[in-house]
Design a protein around this motif. Structure first.
Motif, mmCIF file in Angstrom:
data_model
loop_
_atom_site.group_PDB
_atom_site.id
_atom_site.type_symbol
_atom_site.label_atom_id
_atom_site.label_comp_id
_atom_site.label_asym_id
_atom_site.label_seq_id
_atom_site.Cartn_x
_atom_site.Cartn_y
_atom_site.Cartn_z
ATOM 1 N N ILE A 1 0.839 -1.213 0.000
ATOM 2 C CA ILE A 1 0.000 0.000 0.000
ATOM 3 C C ILE A 1 0.873 1.262 0.000
ATOM 4 C CG2 ILE A 1 -1.724 1.281 1.337
ATOM 5 C CD1 ILE A 1 -2.717 -1.521 2.321
ATOM 6 N N TYR A 2 1.874 1.279 0.862
ATOM 7 C CA TYR A 2 2.709 2.485 1.032
ATOM 8 C C TYR A 2 3.446 2.820 -0.271
ATOM 9 C CZ TYR A 2 5.907 5.662 3.432
ATOM 10 O OH TYR A 2 6.615 6.764 3.831
ATOM 11 N N ILE A 3 4.083 1.824 -0.867
ATOM 12 C CA ILE A 3 4.840 2.087 -2.102
ATOM 13 C C ILE A 3 3.888 2.520 -3.212
ATOM 14 C CG2 ILE A 3 6.201 0.972 -3.935
ATOM 15 C CD1 ILE A 3 7.774 -0.408 -1.817
ATOM 16 N N SER A 4 2.702 1.911 -3.289
ATOM 17 C CA SER A 4 1.749 2.301 -4.341
ATOM 18 C C SER A 4 1.389 3.779 -4.187
ATOM 19 C CB SER A 4 0.474 1.471 -4.261
ATOM 20 O OG SER A 4 0.781 0.122 -4.412
ATOM 21 N N LEU A 5 1.109 4.197 -2.947
ATOM 22 C CA LEU A 5 0.705 5.599 -2.740
ATOM 23 C C LEU A 5 1.853 6.560 -3.067
ATOM 24 C CD1 LEU A 5 -1.349 5.186 0.570
ATOM 25 C CD2 LEU A 5 -2.244 5.593 -1.711
ATOM 26 N N ILE A 6 3.071 6.206 -2.637
ATOM 27 C CA ILE A 6 4.224 7.086 -2.921
ATOM 28 C C ILE A 6 4.471 7.145 -4.425
ATOM 29 C CG2 ILE A 6 6.713 7.384 -2.596
ATOM 30 C CD1 ILE A 6 5.706 7.715 0.057
ATOM 31 N N ALA A 7 4.380 5.988 -5.092
ATOM 32 C CA ALA A 7 4.619 5.956 -6.542
ATOM 33 C C ALA A 7 3.597 6.839 -7.254
ATOM 34 C CB ALA A 7 4.550 4.531 -7.052
ATOM 35 N N LEU A 8 2.329 6.769 -6.802
ATOM 36 C CA LEU A 8 1.295 7.602 -7.437
ATOM 37 C C LEU A 8 1.541 9.084 -7.160
ATOM 38 C CD1 LEU A 8 -1.766 5.334 -6.746
ATOM 39 C CD2 LEU A 8 -1.016 6.106 -8.995
ATOM 40 N N ALA A 9 2.063 9.384 -5.977
ATOM 41 C CA ALA A 9 2.360 10.785 -5.651
ATOM 42 C C ALA A 9 3.451 11.318 -6.581
ATOM 43 C CB ALA A 9 2.801 10.902 -4.204
ATOM 44 N N ARG A 10 4.398 10.440 -6.972
ATOM 45 C CA ARG A 10 5.499 10.886 -7.840
ATOM 46 C C ARG A 10 5.094 10.872 -9.310
ATOM 47 N NH1 ARG A 10 6.417 11.832 -3.623
ATOM 48 N NH2 ARG A 10 7.968 11.069 -2.151
ATOM 49 N N LYS A 11 4.284 9.845 -9.683
ATOM 50 C CA LYS A 11 3.934 9.725 -11.107
ATOM 51 C C LYS A 11 2.531 9.099 -11.237
ATOM 52 C CE LYS A 11 5.545 7.574 -15.336
ATOM 53 N NZ LYS A 11 6.224 6.414 -15.862
ATOM 54 N N PRO A 12 1.504 9.948 -11.337
ATOM 55 C CA PRO A 12 0.124 9.430 -11.355
ATOM 56 C C PRO A 12 -0.142 8.494 -12.541
ATOM 57 C CG PRO A 12 0.156 11.829 -11.174
ATOM 58 C CD PRO A 12 1.561 11.407 -11.406
ATOM 59 N N GLU A 13 0.634 8.651 -13.617
ATOM 60 C CA GLU A 13 0.357 7.841 -14.829
ATOM 61 C C GLU A 13 0.600 6.345 -14.614
ATOM 62 O OE1 GLU A 13 2.876 10.407 -15.138
ATOM 63 O OE2 GLU A 13 1.164 11.757 -15.285
ATOM 64 N N VAL A 14 1.319 5.963 -13.553
ATOM 65 C CA VAL A 14 1.543 4.511 -13.352
ATOM 66 C C VAL A 14 0.220 3.781 -13.138
ATOM 67 C CG1 VAL A 14 3.913 4.282 -12.540
ATOM 68 C CG2 VAL A 14 2.142 4.905 -10.922
ATOM 69 N N TRP A 15 -0.793 4.521 -12.683
ATOM 70 C CA TRP A 15 -2.126 3.905 -12.478
ATOM 71 C C TRP A 15 -2.622 3.319 -13.800
ATOM 72 C CZ3 TRP A 15 -4.990 2.999 -8.191
ATOM 73 C CH2 TRP A 15 -6.342 2.716 -8.353
ATOM 74 N N GLU A 16 -2.567 4.127 -14.879
ATOM 75 C CA GLU A 16 -3.019 3.655 -16.189
ATOM 76 C C GLU A 16 -2.049 2.607 -16.729
ATOM 77 O OE1 GLU A 16 -3.086 6.922 -15.461
ATOM 78 O OE2 GLU A 16 -5.266 7.212 -15.490
ATOM 79 N N GLU A 17 -0.761 2.889 -16.546
ATOM 80 C CA GLU A 17 0.279 1.992 -17.062
ATOM 81 C C GLU A 17 0.092 0.573 -16.517
ATOM 82 O OE1 GLU A 17 4.874 2.514 -16.670
ATOM 83 O OE2 GLU A 17 3.937 4.481 -16.809
ATOM 84 N N LEU A 18 -0.314 0.486 -15.242
ATOM 85 C CA LEU A 18 -0.393 -0.831 -14.593
ATOM 86 C C LEU A 18 -1.836 -1.302 -14.405
ATOM 87 C CD1 LEU A 18 2.368 -0.285 -11.908
ATOM 88 C CD2 LEU A 18 2.549 -1.617 -13.989
ATOM 89 N N ASN A 19 -2.779 -0.571 -15.015
ATOM 90 C CA ASN A 19 -4.192 -0.934 -14.889
ATOM 91 C C ASN A 19 -4.616 -1.045 -13.438
ATOM 92 O OD1 ASN A 19 -5.635 -1.164 -17.233
ATOM 93 N ND2 ASN A 19 -4.526 -3.045 -17.798
ATOM 94 N N GLY A 20 -4.263 -0.051 -12.666
ATOM 95 C CA GLY A 20 -4.564 -0.102 -11.232
ATOM 96 C C GLY A 20 -6.052 -0.080 -10.959
ATOM 97 N N GLY A 21 -6.411 -0.540 -9.748
ATOM 98 C CA GLY A 21 -7.792 -0.364 -9.314
ATOM 99 C C GLY A 21 -8.682 -1.578 -9.359
ATOM 100 N N ASP A 22 -8.248 -2.646 -9.990
ATOM 101 C CA ASP A 22 -9.102 -3.816 -10.054
ATOM 102 C C ASP A 22 -8.679 -4.775 -8.922
ATOM 103 O OD1 ASP A 22 -10.665 -5.922 -10.733
ATOM 104 O OD2 ASP A 22 -9.401 -6.591 -12.397
ATOM 105 N N GLN A 23 -9.304 -4.590 -7.768
ATOM 106 C CA GLN A 23 -8.959 -5.399 -6.585
ATOM 107 C C GLN A 23 -7.524 -5.178 -6.114
ATOM 108 O OE1 GLN A 23 -10.682 -8.542 -5.170
ATOM 109 N NE2 GLN A 23 -12.487 -7.527 -5.932
ATOM 110 N N CYS A 24 -6.956 -4.038 -6.533
ATOM 111 C CA CYS A 24 -5.583 -3.771 -6.124
ATOM 112 C C CYS A 24 -5.310 -2.285 -6.256
ATOM 113 C CB CYS A 24 -4.602 -4.551 -7.005
ATOM 114 S SG CYS A 24 -4.520 -3.943 -8.679
ATOM 115 N N LEU A 25 -4.132 -1.855 -5.823
ATOM 116 C CA LEU A 25 -3.722 -0.480 -6.131
ATOM 117 C C LEU A 25 -2.793 -0.576 -7.344
ATOM 118 C CD1 LEU A 25 -3.240 1.009 -2.559
ATOM 119 C CD2 LEU A 25 -5.077 1.474 -4.148
#
Ligand SMILES: Nc1ncnc2c1ncn2[C@@H]1O[C@H](COP(=O)(O)OP(=O)(O)O)[C@@H](O)[C@H]1O
Ligand SMILES: [Mg+2]
Length: 530
Positions: free
Chosen positions: A217-241
């Protein structure tokens, strides 16, 4: 007793006054969903209904599966939390026979309703705000710190079990929780696989169980704070961050690990390295918690510095340009710029040119006029002297001296780097070998477990069949014995009966007297027979 289905709970919930035993819930109204039926949210293990009573809202959490020792667990959790003020938890009450469904009573959990979003929903909506993600990461770290201080582990931390209310975090779903007092119990479940170490087993239960999911959880939040585009890149949000179960099978080739590694943040890289080590660990107790981030980062930095001890030089002509605090050069392997040749040497250049010209002229004169060799040597004797003078002057220059020193220092450092690289290579080889050995051992153990299980099953079947045939023999023998006993008893009874009748009859002798209904002849015959 099998648990009701979601639909059965939904049907029962249409009459709260009849199905609940709790006063608040009885007088409340379930919030409706589609087709006006009570709205239900489920994570798979429970169905949760929102029950409104006046301006208060409760959650009625109905169980969809049996949890071992659930009552004991909830009692321990309730007693523990009651004595401490832990704002991250929601008030709850376990009611053993809390709901009547199809004539049978089942337990429920009555909870305070949390008016907020799940962490998953919150991140999806706010991921483009670096500040929101950074704050969420820091709030999460504080939450973990509080749990650690109390020796508590939630044991199923994930984006649906954490809620965000006005930026503050709350935890829900306490089925799997560990609190002091539950030592010796096994886990009631192994948690959401996208957030758990692949080696987690039911036997693993204790205050350290959250450590792995904390990093997820912690690394996901920090990574998103630095680069929000990783969410799309990694298809985040489907039962995961950002991370999924599949990323933990081979982190070195995982898309998520690679994408986060590429984010230019030195600190994040160190955290990701720590997490990668955690994935490779077999002993869950060795995984550190995010609350020790400061210590971990310091130790890792020290290690990195030791391994890649490249000088931070800012000498003339030898520049290493790197912004302060940014140590990404350690990974990026930027080249150290070499010094160019000194330009400011006009005198030496002139002298050199003059000497060369003089040598050429002397050679020409010798060739054209056949000057005797001795004569030529006399004219040319100045040349080596000039050459010596030029060399001495060149070497005596400050810049050349410094360059020589720098070059030798660079050679020395390069050889040091090479030897360290060699040491690292050998260490990596050794670690890989150990990993390979451990994997091999695990494979062997797994195979052995399967073989033992098969053997055990076979043995069990054999014993079962022996017992079964023995049982059949005993049943047969019992049946036979019963028949024999009945026959014997019957024969004995018959014998006794006959003896009894004979005794009775002999006690009532018929003589000359008349018996009503019997003629004279029959009476006479009977009396003769005794
Ligand atoms: N007290 C509560 N307040 C608000 N929503 C809740 C509450 N408890 C559960 N929920 C919602 O219901 C979902 C499933 O509940 P949870 O207790 O996690 O069940 P499961 O064990 O099936 O995962 C949660 O993700 C959350 O959205
Ligand atoms: Mg849940």
């Amino acid at each position: 007793m099998p648990k009701p289905t979601l639909q059965e709970y939904q049907e029962a919930m249409q009459r709260p006054d009849l199905c609940f035993i709790d006063g608040d819930l009885k007088k409340g109204k379930p919030v409706p969903g589609v087709f006006g039926l009570p709205k239900v949210i489920s994570g798979g293990f429970a169905g949760v209904f929102q029950i409104k009573k006046g301006n208060k809202s409760y959650a009625a959490r109905c169980f969809l599966r049996d949890v071992r020792d659930i009552e004991k667990r909830y009692k321990a959790i309730h007693d523990f939390l009651k004595r401490r003020r832990m704002p991250y938890f929601v008030k709850f009450e376990y009611i053993d026979q809390g709901i009547l469904v199809k004539g049978k009573k089942h337990p429920i959990l009555k909870m305070e309703w949390v008016n907020g979003q799940t962490l998953g929903e919150y991140v999806e909506k706010n991921r483009r705000s670096s500040q929101a993600m950074e704050d969420a990461a820091q709030n999460f770290k504080e939450l973990v710190n509080e749990l650690k201080k109390r020796g508590v582990a939630h044991c199923d931390l994930h984006d649906q079990n954490i809620m965000v209310v006005d930026g503050e975090l709350r935890i829900i779903d306490y089925d799997a929780m560990f609190v002091p007092g539950l030592e010796g119990f096994p886990s009631s479940e192994v948690g959401h696989t996208n957030y758990q170490h692949p080696e987690r087993r039911l036997e693993d239960f204790g205050p350290h169980i959250d450590n792995f999911s904390e990093w997820v959880i912690y690394i996901s939040l920090i990574a998103l704070a630095r680069k929000p585009e990783v969410w799309e890149e990694l298809n985040g949000g489907d039962q995961c961050l950002l991370f999924r179960r599949t990323d933990y099978t081979d982190p070195d080739h995982s898309k998520a690990f690679r994408a986060i590694e590429d984010i230019p943040d030195d600190n994040l890289k160190l955290l990701l390295d720590t997490f990668k080590d955690a994935v490779y660990t077999y002993n869950l107790q060795d995984i550190p918690s995010i609350v020790d981030e400061g210590k971990i980062v310091r130790r890792r930095r020290q290690l990195v510095n030791e391994v890649a001890k490249i000088p931070q030089i800012s000498m003339d002509g030898l520049e290493v340009t790197m912004p302060r605090r940014d140590r990404s050069w350690i990974w990026a392997n930027k080249e150290v710029e070499r010094m160019s040749l000194p330009k400011n040497m006009r005198l030496e250049r002139l002298a050199l040119a003059f000497t060369l010209l003089y040598t050429l002229v002397a050679g020409g004169v010798y060739a054209v006029y056949h000057v005797p060799l001795l004569e030529l040597a006399r004219y040319a004797s100045g040349i080596p002297v000039m050459a010596l003078l030029i060399t001495a002057s060149y070497l005596g220059r400050d810049v050349v001296r410094k360059r020589g020193q720098k070059a030798s220092r660079i050679r020395q450092l390069e050889s040091e780097v090479r030897s360290r690289q060699e040491r690292i290579r050998r260490e990596v080889e050794r670690v890989n070998q150990i990993k390979e050995d451990v994997s091999q051992r695990i494979r062997e153990l797994k195979e052995r477990i399967v073989a033992l299980k098969n053997q055990e099953e076979l043995e069990l079947k054999k014993r079962e069949s022996t017992h079964w045939s023995r049982l059949q023999q005993i049943t047969e023998a019992k049946k036979e014995f019963k028949v024999q006993e009945r026959n014997e008893r019957y024969a004995l009874l018959k014998e006794k009966q006959r003896a009894h009748i004979a005794a009775q009859l002999s006690a009532h002798r018929i003589n000359g007297s008349r018996t009503p209904g019997l003629g004279l002849v029959k009476s006479f015959m009977l009396s003769r027979m005794g």
